[in-house]
Design an enzyme around this catalytic site. Structure first.
Site, PDB file in Angstrom:
ATOM      1  N   GLU A 197       0.759  -1.199   0.028  1.00 13.09           N
ATOM      2  CA  GLU A 197       0.089   0.032  -0.133  1.00 13.09           C
ATOM      3  C   GLU A 197       1.025   1.331   0.198  1.00 13.09           C
ATOM      4  OE1 GLU A 197      -3.386  -0.286   3.102  1.00 13.09           O
ATOM      5  OE2 GLU A 197      -3.469  -2.296   2.597  1.00 13.09           O
ATOM      6  N   GLU A 222      -5.240  -8.768  -0.302  1.00 16.92           N
ATOM      7  CA  GLU A 222      -6.139  -8.272   0.819  1.00 16.92           C
ATOM      8  C   GLU A 222      -7.591  -7.691   0.363  1.00 16.92           C
ATOM      9  OE1 GLU A 222      -4.773  -5.432   3.570  1.00 16.92           O
ATOM     10  OE2 GLU A 222      -2.611  -6.197   3.582  1.00 16.92           O
TER      11      GLU A 222
END
Length: 481
Positions: free
Chosen positions: A298, A406
């Site tokens: 991320e 995820e």
């Protein structure tokens, strides 16, 4: 107690040219008698196959010393990717992330109040569906509010380096053991780690019980690393966030973290943290367990709010962070059991921006993926778009296996029943408690038990476990020499 080394018999060869395990069954052994096949229970690995010629060739380009087990896992995913690009739907490994520190120490975590025990959400999938995940990822970080790194019981990786029997650090031992249990199968009669009862007595007075998954190889494993900012005096999730790190107030801090030339104090603190994760990964390497390693994810989050301390930095500095990590783990520490995964967050502007400039380079990355928290099955991003397709298509140019690293939601659900056909990710991992206790995104729907079961029962779902569990694969086929 540590995991014992296991003796293995090296016989047999694969009758197929690649290590792909079909959804229905694994490749058959050429010329093998029934007695040569891996035992379904009792803790014996049985026959370990020879690695087919050429398996993991792309991984070998990155790391010429890559272990046979890592090459087998990589080739397994690469074959799924190749099949998908050929217009087929060869299968998606259904995965589950485990927030071990929350399962063990946070009584408010999950679908009931109380201590869950590490692996609760691994076993929860089987409680609902009768099948286990085919992939399990644990998170060595971020710690649970302690002042320094530590471990639970004395292990080879503590060796006077990290405090043992430390409060709130037993979870790191437990999650390492969970990864071993998934790759090797648990319980194993010859493994004394958990005694004859399947329960381990820990030096802090607690006990650990790893979920039974059939006693034979039960899936593949991974590890992420929510690292508190280098030099953080407290190891906890809030110290992973950018807003609580020096990056929030000092625009030059991150550049000092990656300044390997001058070996700044910030750089040395980074290496100290990397040595902690390396010690645990080495323990797994010593037991011949390959790990999909997913650091510094991320990175393309916007701003310094809820992003991590490595997020939103200058792309060149982020790439330097990745190279430092890679070089330390692979070259300095000699860890050749790793498959590296690069996973930006969904890049629709909320929460992430286009990630392409952050890509470290093919020589440092094996898998590409996304952490998708931007939309939901009910409200996919983009009018008329198939849920997650924007990210699936966007990663195609890298020509590497693509993973949903995820997600709060399971892939097959009442709103999007054809996700795995329209976007056949090689791997789809559900985040922690969201499997059953609701999603955190305001637009997201909760996973119903029916949706979880539909995902695990999907024709192309690749699930885990052995023996009593209805695994769609023979995971022992990935145990090679």
């Amino acid at each position: 107690m540590g995991l014992p080394r296991l003796s293995r018999t090296w016989t047999g060869a694969l009758s197929c040219t690649v290590l792909v395990l079909t959804v229905a069954a694994a490749c058959a052994l050429e010329g093998a008698s029934p007695g040569d096949r891996p035992a379904a229970s009792g803790g014996q690995l049985g026959t370990v196959r020879a690695l087919p010629p050429g398996a993991g060739a792309d991984l070998l380009k990155r790391d010429p010393k890559a272990s046979p087990q890592a090459r087998a896992v990589y080739q397994f995913l690469a074959d799924l990717e190749q099949g998908a690009r050929a217009g087929k739907t060869p299968g998606t490994v259904i995965g589950q992330h485990i927030e071990a520190q929350n399962e063990l120490y946070n009584v408010d975590y999950g679908d009931y109040e109380g201590i869950k025990g590490v692996g609760y959400y691994y076993k929860k999938a089987a409680d609902i569906t009768g099948k286990l995940p085919g992939f399990v990822e644990t998170d060595l970080g971020p710690g649970y509010g302690q002042s320094s790194w530590g471990v639970g019981d004395p292990r080879t990786y503590s060796a006077g380096k990290w405090p043992t029997c430390s409060s709130k650090w037993q979870y790191t031992d437990d999650e390492v053991d969970l990864l071993a249990a998934v790759w090797l199968g648990h319980p194993r009669a010859q493994d004394g780690t958990y005694g004859t009862s399947g329960t381990q007595q820990n030096c802090d007075g607690s006990t650990t019980t790893i979920p039974d998954n059939g006693g034979a190889p039960a899936g593949i494993v991974g590890m992420s690393f929510h690292e508190p900012y280098p030099g953080s005096p407290v190891k906890s999730f809030d110290r992973v966030l950018c807003r609580n790190s020096p990056a929030a107030t000092d625009p030059n801090w991150f550049s000092r973290v990656v300044d390997a030339t001058h070996r700044t104090p910030e750089y040395q603190a980074l290496v100290q943290d990397l040595s902690y994760v390396a010690d645990h990964l080495q323990y797994l390497a010593e037991h011949d367990i390959p790990v999909i390693f997913r650091p510094y994810h991320e990175m393309n989050s916007t701003g310094c709010g809820d992003g991590f301390w490595w997020s939103g930095q200058k792309p060149a500095d982020y790439q330097a962070l990745w190279r430092i990590t890679y070089d330390y783990l692979v070259k300095t520490r000699g860890l050749h059991n790793l498959v590296f995964a690069w996973t930006p967050v969904s890049w629709d502007g909320a929460p992430g921006v286009d990630p392409w400039n952050y890509y470290p380079g093919d020589q440092y990355v094996d898998l590409v993926g996304v952490d998708d928290y931007s939309g939901s099955p009910a409200h996919p991003i983009g009018t008329g778009e198939v849920w997650t397709k924007r990210y699936y298509d966007g990663l195609a140019a890298y020509k590497k296996p693509r993973i949903m690293a995820e997600s709060f939601a399971v892939p097959v659900n009442s709103r999007q029943p054809d996700t795995l056909q329209r976007t056949p990710w090689t791997l789809w991992t559900v985040w922690g408690q969201s499997l059953t206790s609701g999603n955190l995104h305001p637009d997201a729907i909760s996973n119903s038990n029916a949706d979880v079961k539909a995902s695990y029962d999907a024709p192309t779902a690749i699930t885990g476990g052995a023996a009593a569990y209805s695994s769609s694969t023979d995971w022992s086929s990935l145990h090679v020499r």
